[in-house]
Write an enzyme that holds these catalytic residues in place. Sequence first.
Site, PDB file in Angstrom:
ATOM      1  N   LYS A  11      46.191  50.219  38.251  1.00 19.40           N
ATOM      2  CA  LYS A  11      44.779  50.592  38.425  1.00 19.40           C
ATOM      3  C   LYS A  11      44.612  51.916  39.183  1.00 19.40           C
ATOM      4  O   LYS A  11      45.557  52.419  39.801  1.00 19.40           O
ATOM      5  CB  LYS A  11      44.061  49.458  39.170  1.00 19.40           C
ATOM      6  CG  LYS A  11      44.023  48.143  38.384  1.00 19.40           C
ATOM      7  CD  LYS A  11      43.172  47.105  39.112  1.00 19.40           C
ATOM      8  CE  LYS A  11      43.127  45.798  38.359  1.00 19.40           C
ATOM      9  NZ  LYS A  11      42.199  44.837  38.988  1.00 19.40           N
ATOM     10  N   TYR A  51      36.710  44.093  30.376  1.00 15.77           N
ATOM     11  CA  TYR A  51      36.428  43.043  31.366  1.00 15.77           C
ATOM     12  C   TYR A  51      35.169  42.240  31.029  1.00 15.77           C
ATOM     13  O   TYR A  51      34.555  41.653  31.927  1.00 15.77           O
ATOM     14  CB  TYR A  51      36.268  43.678  32.751  1.00 15.77           C
ATOM     15  CG  TYR A  51      37.578  43.946  33.476  1.00 15.77           C
ATOM     16  CD1 TYR A  51      38.448  42.906  33.818  1.00 15.77           C
ATOM     17  CD2 TYR A  51      37.940  45.240  33.857  1.00 15.77           C
ATOM     18  CE1 TYR A  51      39.626  43.141  34.499  1.00 15.77           C
ATOM     19  CE2 TYR A  51      39.128  45.483  34.537  1.00 15.77           C
ATOM     20  CZ  TYR A  51      39.967  44.427  34.856  1.00 15.77           C
ATOM     21  OH  TYR A  51      41.139  44.658  35.542  1.00 15.77           O
ATOM     22  N   PHE A  59      30.408  41.271  40.845  1.00 14.58           N
ATOM     23  CA  PHE A  59      31.233  42.464  41.068  1.00 14.58           C
ATOM     24  C   PHE A  59      31.489  43.259  39.793  1.00 14.58           C
ATOM     25  O   PHE A  59      32.233  44.252  39.811  1.00 14.58           O
ATOM     26  CB  PHE A  59      32.569  42.085  41.726  1.00 14.58           C
ATOM     27  CG  PHE A  59      33.378  41.063  40.949  1.00 14.58           C
ATOM     28  CD1 PHE A  59      34.150  41.439  39.864  1.00 14.58           C
ATOM     29  CD2 PHE A  59      33.380  39.729  41.329  1.00 14.58           C
ATOM     30  CE1 PHE A  59      34.903  40.505  39.149  1.00 14.58           C
ATOM     31  CE2 PHE A  59      34.119  38.780  40.627  1.00 14.58           C
ATOM     32  CZ  PHE A  59      34.888  39.181  39.529  1.00 14.58           C
ATOM     33  N   ARG A  87      52.527  37.538  36.835  1.00 17.34           N
ATOM     34  CA  ARG A  87      51.544  37.087  37.813  1.00 17.34           C
ATOM     35  C   ARG A  87      52.214  36.812  39.169  1.00 17.34           C
ATOM     36  O   ARG A  87      51.623  37.049  40.231  1.00 17.34           O
ATOM     37  CB  ARG A  87      50.788  35.872  37.289  1.00 17.34           C
ATOM     38  CG  ARG A  87      49.952  36.241  36.067  1.00 17.34           C
ATOM     39  CD  ARG A  87      49.173  35.088  35.502  1.00 17.34           C
ATOM     40  NE  ARG A  87      48.062  34.701  36.346  1.00 17.34           N
ATOM     41  CZ  ARG A  87      46.915  35.371  36.449  1.00 17.34           C
ATOM     42  NH1 ARG A  87      46.738  36.488  35.774  1.00 17.34           N
ATOM     43  NH2 ARG A  87      45.956  34.946  37.230  1.00 17.34           N
ATOM     44  N   THR A  93      45.168  37.637  43.590  1.00 14.26           N
ATOM     45  CA  THR A  93      44.154  38.668  43.334  1.00 14.26           C
ATOM     46  C   THR A  93      43.721  39.370  44.616  1.00 14.26           C
ATOM     47  O   THR A  93      43.611  40.595  44.664  1.00 14.26           O
ATOM     48  CB  THR A  93      42.911  38.017  42.666  1.00 14.26           C
ATOM     49  OG1 THR A  93      43.340  37.352  41.465  1.00 14.26           O
ATOM     50  CG2 THR A  93      41.859  39.048  42.333  1.00 14.26           C
ATOM     51  N   ARG A 104      50.716  43.286  45.148  1.00 15.06           N
ATOM     52  CA  ARG A 104      49.424  43.354  45.852  1.00 15.06           C
ATOM     53  C   ARG A 104      49.602  43.257  47.358  1.00 15.06           C
ATOM     54  O   ARG A 104      48.856  43.905  48.111  1.00 15.06           O
ATOM     55  CB  ARG A 104      48.488  42.286  45.307  1.00 15.06           C
ATOM     56  CG  ARG A 104      47.951  42.685  43.908  1.00 15.06           C
ATOM     57  CD  ARG A 104      47.282  41.540  43.233  1.00 15.06           C
ATOM     58  NE  ARG A 104      46.558  41.922  42.021  1.00 15.06           N
ATOM     59  CZ  ARG A 104      46.246  41.063  41.052  1.00 15.06           C
ATOM     60  NH1 ARG A 104      46.591  39.789  41.157  1.00 15.06           N
ATOM     61  NH2 ARG A 104      45.601  41.469  39.984  1.00 15.06           N
ATOM     62  N   ASN A 114      42.864  46.360  43.705  1.00 11.03           N
ATOM     63  CA  ASN A 114      44.067  45.544  43.914  1.00 11.03           C
ATOM     64  C   ASN A 114      45.274  45.973  43.069  1.00 11.03           C
ATOM     65  O   ASN A 114      46.138  45.178  42.748  1.00 11.03           O
ATOM     66  CB  ASN A 114      43.746  44.056  43.742  1.00 11.03           C
ATOM     67  CG  ASN A 114      43.300  43.710  42.334  1.00 11.03           C
ATOM     68  OD1 ASN A 114      43.115  44.592  41.508  1.00 11.03           O
ATOM     69  ND2 ASN A 114      43.144  42.431  42.057  1.00 11.03           N
ATOM     70  N   HIS A 117      46.517  44.804  37.148  1.00  8.59           N
ATOM     71  CA  HIS A 117      45.946  43.694  36.374  1.00  8.59           C
ATOM     72  C   HIS A 117      47.052  43.118  35.500  1.00  8.59           C
ATOM     73  O   HIS A 117      47.893  43.861  34.995  1.00  8.59           O
ATOM     74  CB  HIS A 117      44.806  44.179  35.475  1.00  8.59           C
ATOM     75  CG  HIS A 117      44.423  43.174  34.422  1.00  8.59           C
ATOM     76  ND1 HIS A 117      43.581  42.130  34.685  1.00  8.59           N
ATOM     77  CD2 HIS A 117      44.824  43.025  33.131  1.00  8.59           C
ATOM     78  CE1 HIS A 117      43.460  41.390  33.595  1.00  8.59           C
ATOM     79  NE2 HIS A 117      44.207  41.915  32.629  1.00  8.59           N
ATOM     80  N   GLU A 128      44.422  41.447  24.864  1.00 10.63           N
ATOM     81  CA  GLU A 128      44.439  42.623  25.746  1.00 10.63           C
ATOM     82  C   GLU A 128      45.445  43.670  25.264  1.00 10.63           C
ATOM     83  O   GLU A 128      45.192  44.872  25.356  1.00 10.63           O
ATOM     84  CB  GLU A 128      44.746  42.183  27.183  1.00 10.63           C
ATOM     85  CG  GLU A 128      43.596  41.382  27.784  1.00 10.63           C
ATOM     86  CD  GLU A 128      43.854  40.913  29.210  1.00 10.63           C
ATOM     87  OE1 GLU A 128      42.957  40.263  29.768  1.00 10.63           O
ATOM     88  OE2 GLU A 128      44.938  41.202  29.772  1.00 10.63           O
TER      89      GLU A 128
HETATM   90  P1  CMP Z   1      41.980  41.506  37.726  1.00 12.56           P
HETATM   91  O1  CMP Z   1      43.183  40.669  37.711  1.00 12.56           O
HETATM   92  O2  CMP Z   1      42.066  42.845  37.099  1.00 12.56           O
HETATM   93  O3  CMP Z   1      40.776  40.705  37.025  1.00 12.56           O
HETATM   94  C1  CMP Z   1      39.418  40.896  37.352  1.00 12.56           C
HETATM   95  C2  CMP Z   1      39.237  41.767  38.539  1.00 12.56           C
HETATM   96  O4  CMP Z   1      38.005  41.649  39.180  1.00 12.56           O
HETATM   97  C3  CMP Z   1      40.245  41.379  39.607  1.00 12.56           C
HETATM   98  O5  CMP Z   1      41.537  41.717  39.221  1.00 12.56           O
HETATM   99  C4  CMP Z   1      39.688  42.129  40.797  1.00 12.56           C
HETATM  100  O6  CMP Z   1      40.122  43.469  40.844  1.00 12.56           O
HETATM  101  C5  CMP Z   1      38.202  42.103  40.507  1.00 12.56           C
HETATM  102  N1  CMP Z   1      37.545  41.203  41.454  1.00 12.56           N
HETATM  103  C6  CMP Z   1      37.723  39.874  41.568  1.00 12.56           C
HETATM  104  N2  CMP Z   1      36.974  39.400  42.573  1.00 12.56           N
HETATM  105  C7  CMP Z   1      36.307  40.451  43.088  1.00 12.56           C
HETATM  106  C8  CMP Z   1      35.376  40.609  44.131  1.00 12.56           C
HETATM  107  N3  CMP Z   1      34.976  39.569  44.872  1.00 12.56           N
HETATM  108  N4  CMP Z   1      34.906  41.841  44.400  1.00 12.56           N
HETATM  109  C9  CMP Z   1      35.306  42.911  43.645  1.00 12.56           C
HETATM  110  N5  CMP Z   1      36.183  42.823  42.626  1.00 12.56           N
HETATM  111  C10 CMP Z   1      36.691  41.606  42.366  1.00 12.56           C
END
Ligand code: CMP
Length: 140
Positions: A11, A51, A59, A87, A93, A104, A114, A117, A128
Amino acid sequence: MATERTLSIIKPDATKRNLTGKINAKFEEAGLRIVAQKRIQLSKEQAGEFYKVHAERPFYDELCTFMASAPVVVQVLEGDGAIQKNREVMGATNPADAAPGTIRAEFAESVGENSVHGSDAPETAAEEIAYFFSGLELVG
Ligand code: CMP
């Protein structure tokens, strides 16, 4: 265990900090092969389409803006049980909950920024991967 492919995204927070190589090393040390990879700049609309499952989340707008804020590296990782293995290598996450040694835990800045993905299931992995790559680009 069956050989699988999973979609990975490095990312904007990580590409901006020049962490692509360090993150790729984590994948390769875990036995995942990078069988396709490209650095691209997503538009906010393209991030939103990727997404869309999160479209109702509070968010969502912040997530799409962030994903279009700098280049990302999209990749296909291959290996035994690659979806679950990736994972595990990524960690939780929210970096505050991520196990020591995971991507992470070491690199992510927040739950939103983070660093990586990864697909969460075989069906989403197939969808995807097809969003970013043609079959001709997968050279395992
Ligand atoms: P990802 O695995 O890419 O899948 C969805 C993304 O949403 C997740 O990683 C985070 O980067 C983002 N995400 C999840 N929860 C939150 C949150 N509370 N605030 C902002 N971003 C979020």
